[in-house]
Design a protein around this motif. Structure first.
Motif, PDB file in Angstrom:
ATOM      1  N   PRO A  84       0.814  -1.213   0.000  1.00  0.00           N
ATOM      2  CA  PRO A  84       0.000   0.000   0.000  1.00  0.00           C
ATOM      3  C   PRO A  84       0.851   1.269   0.000  1.00  0.00           C
ATOM      4  O   PRO A  84       0.479   2.272  -0.594  1.00  0.00           O
ATOM      5  CB  PRO A  84      -0.816  -0.108   1.289  1.00  0.00           C
ATOM      6  N   ASP A  85       2.022   1.212   0.639  1.00  0.00           N
ATOM      7  CA  ASP A  85       2.885   2.391   0.703  1.00  0.00           C
ATOM      8  C   ASP A  85       3.368   2.799  -0.684  1.00  0.00           C
ATOM      9  O   ASP A  85       3.317   3.967  -1.056  1.00  0.00           O
ATOM     10  CB  ASP A  85       4.105   2.114   1.590  1.00  0.00           C
ATOM     11  N   ALA A  86       3.851   1.831  -1.465  1.00  0.00           N
ATOM     12  CA  ALA A  86       4.344   2.130  -2.806  1.00  0.00           C
ATOM     13  C   ALA A  86       3.208   2.593  -3.707  1.00  0.00           C
ATOM     14  O   ALA A  86       3.360   3.544  -4.473  1.00  0.00           O
ATOM     15  CB  ALA A  86       5.040   0.912  -3.397  1.00  0.00           C
ATOM     16  N   ASP A  87       2.063   1.916  -3.613  1.00  0.00           N
ATOM     17  CA  ASP A  87       0.905   2.325  -4.408  1.00  0.00           C
ATOM     18  C   ASP A  87       0.454   3.729  -4.033  1.00  0.00           C
ATOM     19  O   ASP A  87       0.116   4.536  -4.902  1.00  0.00           O
ATOM     20  CB  ASP A  87      -0.260   1.349  -4.226  1.00  0.00           C
ATOM     21  N   ALA A  88       0.454   4.023  -2.746  1.00  0.00           N
ATOM     22  CA  ALA A  88       0.040   5.356  -2.289  1.00  0.00           C
ATOM     23  C   ALA A  88       0.987   6.408  -2.822  1.00  0.00           C
ATOM     24  O   ALA A  88       0.549   7.485  -3.266  1.00  0.00           O
ATOM     25  CB  ALA A  88      -0.019   5.401  -0.765  1.00  0.00           C
ATOM     26  N   LEU A  89       2.272   6.134  -2.791  1.00  0.00           N
ATOM     27  CA  LEU A  89       3.240   7.113  -3.304  1.00  0.00           C
ATOM     28  C   LEU A  89       3.024   7.369  -4.791  1.00  0.00           C
ATOM     29  O   LEU A  89       3.048   8.522  -5.230  1.00  0.00           O
ATOM     30  CB  LEU A  89       4.667   6.632  -3.054  1.00  0.00           C
ATOM     31  N   ASP A  90       2.831   6.310  -5.560  1.00  0.00           N
ATOM     32  CA  ASP A  90       2.590   6.482  -6.995  1.00  0.00           C
ATOM     33  C   ASP A  90       1.306   7.271  -7.250  1.00  0.00           C
ATOM     34  O   ASP A  90       1.269   8.172  -8.088  1.00  0.00           O
ATOM     35  CB  ASP A  90       2.511   5.128  -7.695  1.00  0.00           C
ATOM     36  N   ARG A  91       0.253   6.933  -6.523  1.00  0.00           N
ATOM     37  CA  ARG A  91      -1.027   7.622  -6.711  1.00  0.00           C
ATOM     38  C   ARG A  91      -0.919   9.093  -6.332  1.00  0.00           C
ATOM     39  O   ARG A  91      -1.340   9.979  -7.068  1.00  0.00           O
ATOM     40  CB  ARG A  91      -2.118   6.948  -5.874  1.00  0.00           C
ATOM     41  N   PRO A 103      -4.477  24.418  -3.173  1.00  0.00           N
ATOM     42  CA  PRO A 103      -3.315  24.347  -2.279  1.00  0.00           C
ATOM     43  C   PRO A 103      -3.578  23.469  -1.053  1.00  0.00           C
ATOM     44  O   PRO A 103      -2.688  22.728  -0.626  1.00  0.00           O
ATOM     45  CB  PRO A 103      -3.087  25.808  -1.881  1.00  0.00           C
ATOM     46  N   ALA A 104      -4.777  23.516  -0.500  1.00  0.00           N
ATOM     47  CA  ALA A 104      -5.094  22.678   0.664  1.00  0.00           C
ATOM     48  C   ALA A 104      -5.050  21.191   0.292  1.00  0.00           C
ATOM     49  O   ALA A 104      -4.540  20.369   1.052  1.00  0.00           O
ATOM     50  CB  ALA A 104      -6.472  23.040   1.222  1.00  0.00           C
ATOM     51  N   GLU A 105      -5.566  20.858  -0.879  1.00  0.00           N
ATOM     52  CA  GLU A 105      -5.542  19.466  -1.338  1.00  0.00           C
ATOM     53  C   GLU A 105      -4.108  19.017  -1.619  1.00  0.00           C
ATOM     54  O   GLU A 105      -3.717  17.900  -1.292  1.00  0.00           O
ATOM     55  CB  GLU A 105      -6.414  19.299  -2.591  1.00  0.00           C
ATOM     56  N   ARG A 106      -3.311  19.894  -2.209  1.00  0.00           N
ATOM     57  CA  ARG A 106      -1.909  19.566  -2.476  1.00  0.00           C
ATOM     58  C   ARG A 106      -1.156  19.342  -1.165  1.00  0.00           C
ATOM     59  O   ARG A 106      -0.329  18.448  -1.066  1.00  0.00           O
ATOM     60  CB  ARG A 106      -1.254  20.656  -3.320  1.00  0.00           C
ATOM     61  N   ARG A 107      -1.476  20.130  -0.146  1.00  0.00           N
ATOM     62  CA  ARG A 107      -0.849  19.958   1.162  1.00  0.00           C
ATOM     63  C   ARG A 107      -1.229  18.592   1.747  1.00  0.00           C
ATOM     64  O   ARG A 107      -0.387  17.882   2.275  1.00  0.00           O
ATOM     65  CB  ARG A 107      -1.276  21.090   2.095  1.00  0.00           C
ATOM     66  N   ARG A 108      -2.511  18.226   1.634  1.00  0.00           N
ATOM     67  CA  ARG A 108      -2.964  16.926   2.115  1.00  0.00           C
ATOM     68  C   ARG A 108      -2.237  15.802   1.384  1.00  0.00           C
ATOM     69  O   ARG A 108      -1.819  14.815   1.991  1.00  0.00           O
ATOM     70  CB  ARG A 108      -4.473  16.782   1.925  1.00  0.00           C
ATOM     71  N   LEU A 109      -2.059  15.962   0.084  1.00  0.00           N
ATOM     72  CA  LEU A 109      -1.351  14.958  -0.702  1.00  0.00           C
ATOM     73  C   LEU A 109       0.109  14.833  -0.251  1.00  0.00           C
ATOM     74  O   LEU A 109       0.650  13.725  -0.164  1.00  0.00           O
ATOM     75  CB  LEU A 109      -1.411  15.302  -2.194  1.00  0.00           C
ATOM     76  N   LEU A 110       0.733  15.963   0.061  1.00  0.00           N
ATOM     77  CA  LEU A 110       2.117  15.924   0.539  1.00  0.00           C
ATOM     78  C   LEU A 110       2.225  15.210   1.885  1.00  0.00           C
ATOM     79  O   LEU A 110       3.151  14.440   2.120  1.00  0.00           O
ATOM     80  CB  LEU A 110       2.699  17.335   0.636  1.00  0.00           C
ATOM     81  N   VAL A 111       1.268  15.474   2.769  1.00  0.00           N
ATOM     82  CA  VAL A 111       1.262  14.796   4.070  1.00  0.00           C
ATOM     83  C   VAL A 111       1.088  13.293   3.867  1.00  0.00           C
ATOM     84  O   VAL A 111       1.797  12.483   4.469  1.00  0.00           O
ATOM     85  CB  VAL A 111       0.149  15.372   4.983  1.00  0.00           C
ATOM     86  N   GLU A 112       0.167  12.915   2.996  1.00  0.00           N
ATOM     87  CA  GLU A 112      -0.070  11.502   2.714  1.00  0.00           C
ATOM     88  C   GLU A 112       1.178  10.862   2.104  1.00  0.00           C
ATOM     89  O   GLU A 112       1.557   9.744   2.470  1.00  0.00           O
ATOM     90  CB  GLU A 112      -1.258  11.355   1.762  1.00  0.00           C
ATOM     91  N   ALA A 113       1.830  11.572   1.203  1.00  0.00           N
ATOM     92  CA  ALA A 113       3.046  11.045   0.583  1.00  0.00           C
ATOM     93  C   ALA A 113       4.155  10.871   1.613  1.00  0.00           C
ATOM     94  O   ALA A 113       4.861   9.856   1.615  1.00  0.00           O
ATOM     95  CB  ALA A 113       3.508  11.967  -0.536  1.00  0.00           C
ATOM     96  N   ALA A 114       4.308  11.840   2.501  1.00  0.00           N
ATOM     97  CA  ALA A 114       5.347  11.744   3.534  1.00  0.00           C
ATOM     98  C   ALA A 114       5.098  10.550   4.449  1.00  0.00           C
ATOM     99  O   ALA A 114       6.032   9.817   4.800  1.00  0.00           O
ATOM    100  CB  ALA A 114       5.407  13.041   4.335  1.00  0.00           C
ATOM    101  N   GLU A 115       3.850  10.335   4.841  1.00  0.00           N
ATOM    102  CA  GLU A 115       3.521   9.195   5.706  1.00  0.00           C
ATOM    103  C   GLU A 115       3.784   7.868   4.992  1.00  0.00           C
ATOM    104  O   GLU A 115       4.371   6.953   5.566  1.00  0.00           O
ATOM    105  CB  GLU A 115       2.056   9.273   6.145  1.00  0.00           C
ATOM    106  N   ALA A 116       3.361   7.767   3.731  1.00  0.00           N
ATOM    107  CA  ALA A 116       3.581   6.536   2.973  1.00  0.00           C
ATOM    108  C   ALA A 116       5.073   6.300   2.768  1.00  0.00           C
ATOM    109  O   ALA A 116       5.554   5.160   2.889  1.00  0.00           O
ATOM    110  CB  ALA A 116       2.858   6.602   1.627  1.00  0.00           C
ATOM    111  N   ASN A 117       5.812   7.361   2.481  1.00  0.00           N
ATOM    112  CA  ASN A 117       7.248   7.225   2.289  1.00  0.00           C
ATOM    113  C   ASN A 117       7.939   6.785   3.579  1.00  0.00           C
ATOM    114  O   ASN A 117       8.831   5.930   3.551  1.00  0.00           O
ATOM    115  CB  ASN A 117       7.851   8.543   1.788  1.00  0.00           C
ATOM    116  N   ASP A 118       7.542   7.338   4.707  1.00  0.00           N
ATOM    117  CA  ASP A 118       8.127   6.947   5.991  1.00  0.00           C
ATOM    118  C   ASP A 118       7.854   5.472   6.286  1.00  0.00           C
ATOM    119  O   ASP A 118       8.731   4.763   6.793  1.00  0.00           O
ATOM    120  CB  ASP A 118       7.591   7.823   7.129  1.00  0.00           C
TER     121      ASP A 118
END
Length: 171
Positions: A84-91, A103-118
């Motif tokens: 799920p982490d790799a799929d989440a990062l790609d998505r 901008p708010a949605e992009r911020r949410r996407l960045l937070v999600e990407a950081a969590e998946a990457n971690d």
């Protein structure tokens, strides 16, 4: 025109031959990986020519690196890529780059990407720790075998053509 062609400029869409050339694999390899479900084209031209996006190129590079750098089999590569982490990062990467997000949605996407990457990084750290432990075990066995050869070298009936476990030289 496919969705991939509509969203991106022609410089961003790669036919299979160019993708193969840029990633250092063959078109045959790409087709095989497609059969296995490891990659899939983002679109096709009218004549059936496969088209790939930059995210697809990143995935091909990731597969190649997992095989070459870590020695993973294709089955092991699938396990890593299907997390799920790799799929989440790609998505998230795709939504962030090509979506029309606020901008708010992009911020949410960045937070999600950081969590998946971690999470993915933690899994990789665990895998590397297990690989390191396995390597340490093999090195200890190698040292023990060298000690056994040294012990045998002290006896009169030791053959002279024994090879050492590390150097492959006569002892």
């Amino acid at each position: 025109m496919t969705a991939a062609e509509a969203v991106l400029s022609t410089d961003d869409v790669l036919p299979i031959g160019e993708l193969a050339q840029r990633t250092g694999v063959t078109t045959r390899t790409l087709r095989y990986w497609e059969e296995l479900g490891l990659i899939r084209p983002s679109g096709h031209r009218g004549g059936g020519e496969r088209l790939y996006l930059p995210a697809d190129m990143a995935r091909v590079t990731r597969i190649r690196d997992l095989q070459e750098l870590l020695g993973f089999s294709l089955a092991e590569v699938r396990v890593v890529l299907d997390t799920p982490d790799a799929d989440a990062l790609d998505r998230v990467r795709s939504e962030y780059r090509w979506g029309d997000a606020s901008p708010a949605e992009r911020r949410r996407l960045l937070v999600e990407a950081a969590e998946a990457n971690d999470q993915l990084l933690a899994r990789l750290d665990d895998t590397l720790a297990r690989i390191s432990a396995f390597r340490d075990e093999q090195a200890a066995k190698s040292r023990r075998l060298a000690e056994l050869f040294d012990e045998l070298d002290g006896t009169d009936d030791a053959p002279n053509d024994r090879r050492g476990p590390e150097e492959g030289t006569k002892r």
